[in-house]
Enzyme design. Structure first.
Site, PDB file in Angstrom:
ATOM      1  N   CYS A 454      -1.964   6.147  -0.571  1.00  0.00           N
ATOM      2  CA  CYS A 454      -2.768   5.454   0.435  1.00  0.00           C
ATOM      3  C   CYS A 454      -3.818   6.383   1.037  1.00  0.00           C
ATOM      4  CB  CYS A 454      -1.870   4.878   1.527  1.00  0.00           C
ATOM      5  SG  CYS A 454      -0.775   6.085   2.287  1.00  0.00           S
ATOM      6  N   HIS A 829       1.570   6.479   6.730  1.00  0.00           N
ATOM      7  CA  HIS A 829       0.728   5.606   5.895  1.00  0.00           C
ATOM      8  C   HIS A 829      -0.713   5.672   6.395  1.00  0.00           C
ATOM      9  CE1 HIS A 829      -0.386   2.233   3.392  1.00  0.00           C
ATOM     10  NE2 HIS A 829      -0.777   1.530   4.437  1.00  0.00           N
TER      11      HIS A 829
END
Length: 998
Positions: A454, A829
């Site tokens: 990510c 994330h």
């Protein structure tokens, strides 16, 4: 006597009068009586019991039968013979079309009087055969309950041997066809009682004969896995499972999941129907069997079945939390389904619209069950927030609904996620993610997460949304000897023109992968960005000759042209320059060094540095060094920071300097005038400036930092003393000194990295600074220029920078924000907010027909923001960007991209550079690239067609549950009710109760 009794019963006398006369007849029957008279009375009482049209007549028939069975056993045994019972069971009793429904009750009544008779065994043998025949005829729930009652009271009549197994299997088939037609609560309760009697008989048989259990379960699975039935089997089958001993569970599930004769379609149909059983009230251990089968399928890696079933059933399971009677089991199944579905956010996101209403309903219920369920649900939701961060717009309503409920700590969340995952091998689920049927409604394309990538996806999307850079990359000529840039060109081209909802950046990842990165581990997106830009820069410098020949220009001097043309694309787009000056405090000698940069790393001020005083003065004269402090307008905000950040000491001076502050254009602190932007500075009307109108919403809170605060700190003087003394060449020794940084050339795209990760020596790990930092939509940055350029620019732009100060204000518009969700650089994330900032003038023309100059362009609040989160792309807003940390404290802005407005820079070379990066229309791609995209789009359409056919065949037998949403709709239509079916009252009215069970 039979004639007298019949006349009394058929008379029109009141029942109390009839009762007295009947009582006399019954008393007389207790006396000795001839056989013929007994038969007559038995025939009459049988007729009354079986065909009486009122309950009273049937009661009289029952009393007479009991008296004759007691006092005339021989005659009763002779009358109650095998032939008569066979006739009753096979032919019935009464006129055709009106056969009696009470034959089984009659037989049960009579059996008690012949148990010791010689004919008893013959009767038992007859009944063993006849009850098996009866259940093979699929009698109604009421008749099945009567058979069960008869066999429970007289177990001698239960079939034996192979017939017993067949009987159990056929009884289960009967249950599978049970339906409750009525919606009345009394009828439903009666139906439940009938089902419990039938399943109770199975329990009795299984206890006595355990060998019948597995064949019975095999028949049960055959029923629920059948794809040929027109109607789904009854949820009443749930009552059967509750009586299966739990010690058999592991073996049964293992056999099922490893049976090659069971197709995936059958297995999916079976587990789907089992999940529907959560709506069966009062069933025990049903949730345990459902979860065990789901775990068994995960153990044999039947992930496709688990995904289909979870996505099709999770909303129905969730809706059952409204009902206290089935809540416990439904919550257990829901917990496992959500906690195990960790490869994608799809399952959790299906529930998001329903969560606030359910939470409100449970709060209104105010029961122990509701309170316990709320706490477990909140824990589950926070686990999902942790696992699937990056959806602030979707999560805000849910977070608001559960904000008053306890929040689990991170260890608890990791424990729950760790123990429920389908598999610890992430690559085993790679082919199942993403499950996207079509392109995002935004028209943008997502990037597939290749295993904690990510950080790369967010950076690529931010670079892609930098339209000037994207156009330059797409315009790159073939044979450019820049392999990494070529791969980026292909990736950008696919992001621009692919029909896929998301593409895989695998090829670019392998080419741009920093060698020290650990595969599969989370990485620092800022570190990756620096490495990527440096690679691209070095590749262009060494991979091709920049000049073929120098051009002569009548507009730009040759020196300036050469300065510009020698730049790489990275330097043109992201390159800036900074002058670092150090003054020896003893001899006052100043040394300076100019350095290039592609991003500014902004440290957080230490806790004791609360503000940067506007009264502080520069140490060196303004005309030599320029302003030493860069102030935000209005009241300085209080700040907090990490003690592990190296502190830049406060430096005071002798006199005040003319300041050119870093400003948030048009923003103002409450109670202060908007001094940060003169309404005439750039030809803007403050009354119509959307920034000023938006100011109150976007100015930073008093207890938070802002990006200008961090830039102020970055550009403020630093005192070099003690161990950090400066070696002065003039003094030839270490001396106290003062260091200051000044921007001398502003980049086209300004990249700011907020240094949130600092090393904690106590834990020996990098920790994260979670301070909220307000992000201005527009940033005004001072850039130092040569005096002659400063005067020229001020005249052309009418800038409000003081003449002779050497500084001009450069305006930057925010275009991307990369957000890190988590508390450590090694985990968490990344996702990003982006919008396309361009120079297109959308505010019309001047009255004389000339286009408005770019420097007069107002900030366009209508420019659409997007939220990029791996494969998912959605519409967003600057309000979401501004509030994300307020709602989600672990989600903090980390890397910011600002784009310079044209005409703000002092040197005309930048205007030339900006112009060259803005081709008219979309760039045309080279032939090979266009062919590759076209072929891939055709391939994608073929894949979609094939998947649609396979999927239709695969799930055509998936049981339909079209009515589950009524649980929520009912609540929406009647806000005064509790949970739509009054769960606080234990189930509500008859209609809602029927909706629950069936």
């Amino acid at each position: 006597m039979d004639k007298i009794l019949e006349a009394v019963v058929m008379s029109s006398y009141p029942n109390n009068v009839k009762q007295g006369l009947v009582r006399r007849v019954i008393e007389a029957a207790k006396q000795p009586m001839d056989s013929e008279q007994c038969w007559s009375m038995l025939e009459l009482s049988t007729k009354l019991f079986l065909t009486g049209d009122t309950k009273y007549k049937r009661e009289i028939g029952k009393e007479v039968l009991e008296v004759y069975g007691h006092y005339h056993p021989e005659e009763f045994e002779e009358f109650f013979n095998v032939r008569f019972l066979l006739s009753l069971l096979q032919e019935g009793y009464g006129p055709l079309g009106k056969r009696s429904h009470y034959v089984l009750d009659y037989i049960q009544l009579g059996l008690q009087f012949v148990l010791e008779s010689p004919s008893a065994n013959s009767i038992f043998n007859l009944l063993r055969i006849e009850v098996l025949r009866k259940v093979c005829e699929r009698p109604s729930p009421k008749q099945c309950a009567k058979i069960s009652k008869l066999l429970t009271q007289h177990p001698q009549c239960i079939p034996t041997g192979k017939h017993q197994i067949l009987f159990c299997q056929q009884l289960i088939r009967c249950i599978g066809q049970f339906q409750c037609i009525s919606e009345g609560e009394e009828d439903i309760m009666e139906f439940l009682e009938q089902v419990n009697k039938v399943s109770g008989l199975l329990q009795r048989i299984w206890r006595a004969q355990t060998s019948a259990i597995l064949p019975s379960l095999k028949e049960l699975f055959t029923i629920i896995s059948s794809t040929e039935e027109q109607e789904a089997p009854s949820n009443a089958l749930a009552s059967v499972v509750q009586f299966v001993p739990l010690e058999l569970m592991d073996g049964v599930i293992r056999n099922l999941t490893n049976d090659d004769s069971i197709s995936d379609v059958q297995m999916m149909t079976a587990i789907s129907r089992m999940i529907d059983w959560v709506s069966w009230p009062l069933g025990k251990n049903i949730d345990k069997w459902i979860i065990a089968l789901l775990k068994g399928l995960a153990a044999v890696k039947k992930f496709s079945i688990l995904i289909e079933v979870t996505l099709s059933k999770i909303e129905k399971v969730f809706s059952k939390l409204l009902y206290p009677i089935v809540r416990e089991g439904a919550l257990s199944v829901l917990q496992y389904m959500l906690l195990s579905f960790q490869h994608s956010h799809e399952a959790f996101h299906l529930l998001l619209p329903h969560i606030p209403r359910l939470v409100a309903s449970l709060k209104k219920e105010d029961s122990n069950s509701a309170t316990s369920s709320l706490e477990q649900l909140a824990e589950l939701i926070h686990c999902m927030f942790f696992r699937f961060s990056g959806f602030p717009d979707l999560y805000e309503p849910v977070l608001e609904a559960v904000k008053a409920l306890p929040i689990p700590n991170e260890d608890r969340i990791k424990h729950l996620l760790g123990q429920n995952a389908w598999t610890s091998q992430k690559n085993e689920l790679a082919c199942f993610y993403p499950r996207l049927a079509s392109k995002s409604e935004t028209g943008k394309i997502g990037l597939i997460n290749l295993g904690n990538t990510c950080y790369m996806n967010s950076i690529i999307q931010s670079l892609f949304m930098a339209s000037d850079f994207r156009h330059s990359v797409l315009n790159l000529a073939e044979g450019n000897s820049q392999p990494l840039m070529t791969k980026l060109q292909w990736l950008f081209a696919f992001l621009e023109h692919s029909q896929r909802p998301a593409i895989s950046p695998e090829s670019f990842l392998s080419a741009s992968w920093p060698p020290w990165f650990t595969p599969g581990a989370q990485q620092d997106c800022s570190e990756y960005l620096k490495y990527l830009l440096d690679r691209l820069h070095e590749e262009e410098k060494t991979g091709k000759r920049i000049y073929q020949k120098l051009k002569e220009s009548s507009f730009v001097c040759q020196a300036i042209e050469q300065h510009y043309l020698n730049k790489t694309l990275i330097e043109k787009m992201f390159g800036g320059k900074m002058m670092t000056k150090i003054r020896c405090l003893k001899c006052l000698n100043v040394s300076s060094r100019e350095e290039a940069f592609t991003d500014l790393s902004l440290a957080f001020p230490p806790p004791d540095r609360r503000e940067l005083s506007t009264g502080s003065t520069s140490v060196l004269p303004v005309e030599e060094i320029g302003p030493q402090f860069i102030e935000r307008p209005g009241t300085p905000s209080q700040t907090t920071g990490s003690p592990w950040i190296r502190r830049k000491p406060h430096v005071s001076g002798d006199h005040a300097a003319n300041m050119v502050p870093v400003e948030t254009l048009g923003f103002q602190e409450p109670g202060n005038q908007a001094t940060s932007l003169n309404s005439n500075a750039f030809g803007m009307d403050s009354a119509r400036d959307p920034l000023l109108a938006f100011g109150e919403q976007t100015c930073s809170p008093k207890d938070s930092r802002s990006v200008p605060d961090l830039i102020n700190y970055f550009l403020s003087p630093e005192k070099l003393t003690a161990e950090n003394k400066y070696h002065c060449e003039k003094c030839a020794s270490l001396q106290d000194a003062e260091k200051v940084a000044e921007l001398t050339e502003g980049p086209h795209y300004l990249i700011l990295t907020l240094l949130r990760f600092s090393f904690d020596p106590r834990t020996m790990r990098r920790k994260k600074i979670l301070d909220n930092v307000s992000i201005p939509l527009v940033l005004k940055l001072p850039v130092l220029v040569a005096p002659e350029e400063s005067e020229d620019v001020c005249q052309r732009r009418k800038d409000r920078a003081a003449p002779g100060s050497g500084f001009v204000s450069v305006i930057y518009d925010l275009c991307s924000v990369v957000v890190h969700s988590g508390i450590s650089s090694e985990s968490g994330h990344y996702y990003c907010y982006s919008r396309e900032c361009s120079d297109t003038i959308t505010h019309g023309q001047r009255q004389d027909g000339a286009q408005k100059p770019a420097c007069d362009k107002q900030l366009d609040f209508e420019i659409q923001w997007y939220l990029f989160n791996d494969t998912r792309v959605s519409f967003s807003s600057f309000e979401s960007v501004s509030n994300v940390t307020s709602f989600f404290p672990k989600d903090t802005a980390y890397v910011l991209f600002y784009r310079q407005r044209p005409g703000r820079q002092s040197c005309p070379v930048h205007e030339a550079g900006a112009e060259s990066s803005r081709p008219h229309g979309e760039p045309s791609l080279n032939k090979d690239l266009m062919e590759a995209i076209s072929k891939d789009n055709i391939l994608y359409l073929q894949e979609q067609e094939k998947e649609a056919r396979n999927r239709a065949a695969y799930i055509s037998a998936l049981p339909k549950s079209p009515l589950w949403w009524r649980d929520f709709d009912r609540d929406k239509d009647d806000d005064s009710s509790s949970g739509g079916c009054s769960p606080a009252a234990g189930g509500g009215g008859s209609g809602s109760f029927h909706g629950l069970v069936f």
